[in-house]
Enzyme design. Structure first.
Site, PDB file in Angstrom:
ATOM      1  N   PHE A 176       8.989 -12.414  37.601  1.00  0.00           N
ATOM      2  CA  PHE A 176       9.890 -11.332  37.224  1.00  0.00           C
ATOM      3  C   PHE A 176       9.233 -10.507  36.130  1.00  0.00           C
ATOM      4  CE2 PHE A 176      13.368  -9.535  34.651  1.00  0.00           C
ATOM      5  CZ  PHE A 176      14.053  -8.839  35.636  1.00  0.00           C
ATOM      6  N   GLY A 177       8.974  -9.223  36.444  1.00  0.00           N
ATOM      7  CA  GLY A 177       8.378  -8.321  35.470  1.00  0.00           C
ATOM      8  C   GLY A 177       9.434  -7.441  34.838  1.00  0.00           C
ATOM      9  N   TYR A 178       9.442  -7.361  33.492  1.00  0.00           N
ATOM     10  CA  TYR A 178      10.463  -6.580  32.793  1.00  0.00           C
ATOM     11  C   TYR A 178       9.866  -5.560  31.828  1.00  0.00           C
ATOM     12  CZ  TYR A 178       9.426 -10.209  29.331  1.00  0.00           C
ATOM     13  OH  TYR A 178       8.774 -11.080  28.482  1.00  0.00           O
ATOM     14  N   GLY A 179       8.538  -5.508  31.736  1.00  0.00           N
ATOM     15  CA  GLY A 179       7.859  -4.539  30.887  1.00  0.00           C
ATOM     16  C   GLY A 179       6.928  -3.690  31.730  1.00  0.00           C
ATOM     17  N   SER A 180       5.669  -3.631  31.356  1.00  0.00           N
ATOM     18  CA  SER A 180       4.717  -2.801  32.092  1.00  0.00           C
ATOM     19  C   SER A 180       4.489  -3.296  33.513  1.00  0.00           C
ATOM     20  CB  SER A 180       3.383  -2.745  31.340  1.00  0.00           C
ATOM     21  OG  SER A 180       2.826  -4.043  31.199  1.00  0.00           O
ATOM     22  N   GLU A 218       0.172 -14.214  28.336  1.00  0.00           N
ATOM     23  CA  GLU A 218       1.423 -14.307  27.589  1.00  0.00           C
ATOM     24  C   GLU A 218       1.423 -15.421  26.545  1.00  0.00           C
ATOM     25  OE1 GLU A 218       3.128 -11.869  28.090  1.00  0.00           O
ATOM     26  OE2 GLU A 218       2.865 -11.213  30.154  1.00  0.00           O
TER      27      GLU A 218
END
Length: 242
Positions: A11-15, A112
């Site tokens: 799940f990507g929530y930034g770039s 990360e």
């Protein structure tokens, strides 16, 4: 049926929403949201959107309960998350090529490592007007929220994140983002692209926090800032570093 052990969904929530990059090897992408989390520009960036001398801010994903336990000013919480309403964070779910899953996981774990923990999450969506879990048991990198000032004498403590800044006043965060630049580009462009990408994910996708922070940064780009007394003043420069 037993779950496929090679199934790996990020799940990507930034770039990652607008730029998954060549290192992710996605075979499908699906917009959706997490419940009970908030997205905040609360992670200090010295190597992407800032420098050690002038650090920027990048997003982190935090449990709403953990964020509420931190002392400090709030941005948009009362507007975006009224009492009794579970907050959501919109983003993009990427199903990774099974042949590349281990490679991608190693890449993300390294990327990360500065302040995030890997967690299993359910991704929700709106299907025929109803909320449903559209992707169960995906992976998201959740921010470590122990504030550097709170753990100055406990750097080896579990969950310590020296780059987590916690809540900051809207004007302070906007000023930092408006002027910071790092190897990956201008901090404000990073904010603008995330905000735009979230708005384009789905008809229902919205993030009041991003909208408010974007508006405050654009004021500085136009040469307008808000003083502590609430009055607007003009500035001849937006403060952007070169």
């Amino acid at each position: 049926m037993a779950p496929d052990k090679r199934r790996y969904i990020i799940f990507g929530y930034g770039s990652l929403i607008y730029n998954p990059g060549a290192d992710l090897y996605p075979i499908t992408s699906t917009p959706g949201y997490l419940k009970g989390y908030v997205r905040r520009f609360a992670q200090r960036s010295e190597d992407h959107r800032g420098t050690p001398e002038s650090p920027g801010r990048v997003v982190t994903l935090i449990r709403k309960q953990d964020w509420d336990e931190l002392d400090g000013p709030r941005i948009s919480d009362s507007q975006a998350h009224p009492a009794g309403v579970v907050p959501v964070v919109w983003g993009m779910a990427y199903t990774i090529d099974p042949e590349r899953a281990e490679e991608v996981k190693a890449y993300l774990d390294y990327r990360e490592k500065g302040g995030y923990n890997e967690e299993t999450v359910d991704i929700y969506g709106i299907v025929n007007g109803e909320e449903r879990v559209i992707i169960p048991a995906a992976t998201a990198y959740i921010g470590k929220t122990h504030h550097q000032r709170e753990l100055a004498e406990a750097r080896d403590a579990a969950g310590f994140n020296e780059f987590f800044m916690g809540p900051e006043p809207l004007e302070v965060r906007a000023e930092i983002i408006s002027r910071s630049t790092g190897p990956s580009g201008k901090n404000k462009d990073y904010l603008y692209r995330i905000a735009e990408a979230v708005r384009e994910l789905a008809p229902e996708s919205r993030d009041w926090y991003l909208d408010e922070l974007e508006a405050e940064v654009r004021k500085r780009e136009r040469g307008v800032y808000v003083e502590n007394n609430g009055g607007e003043s003009s500035s001849s420069s937006d403060g952007q570093s070169n």
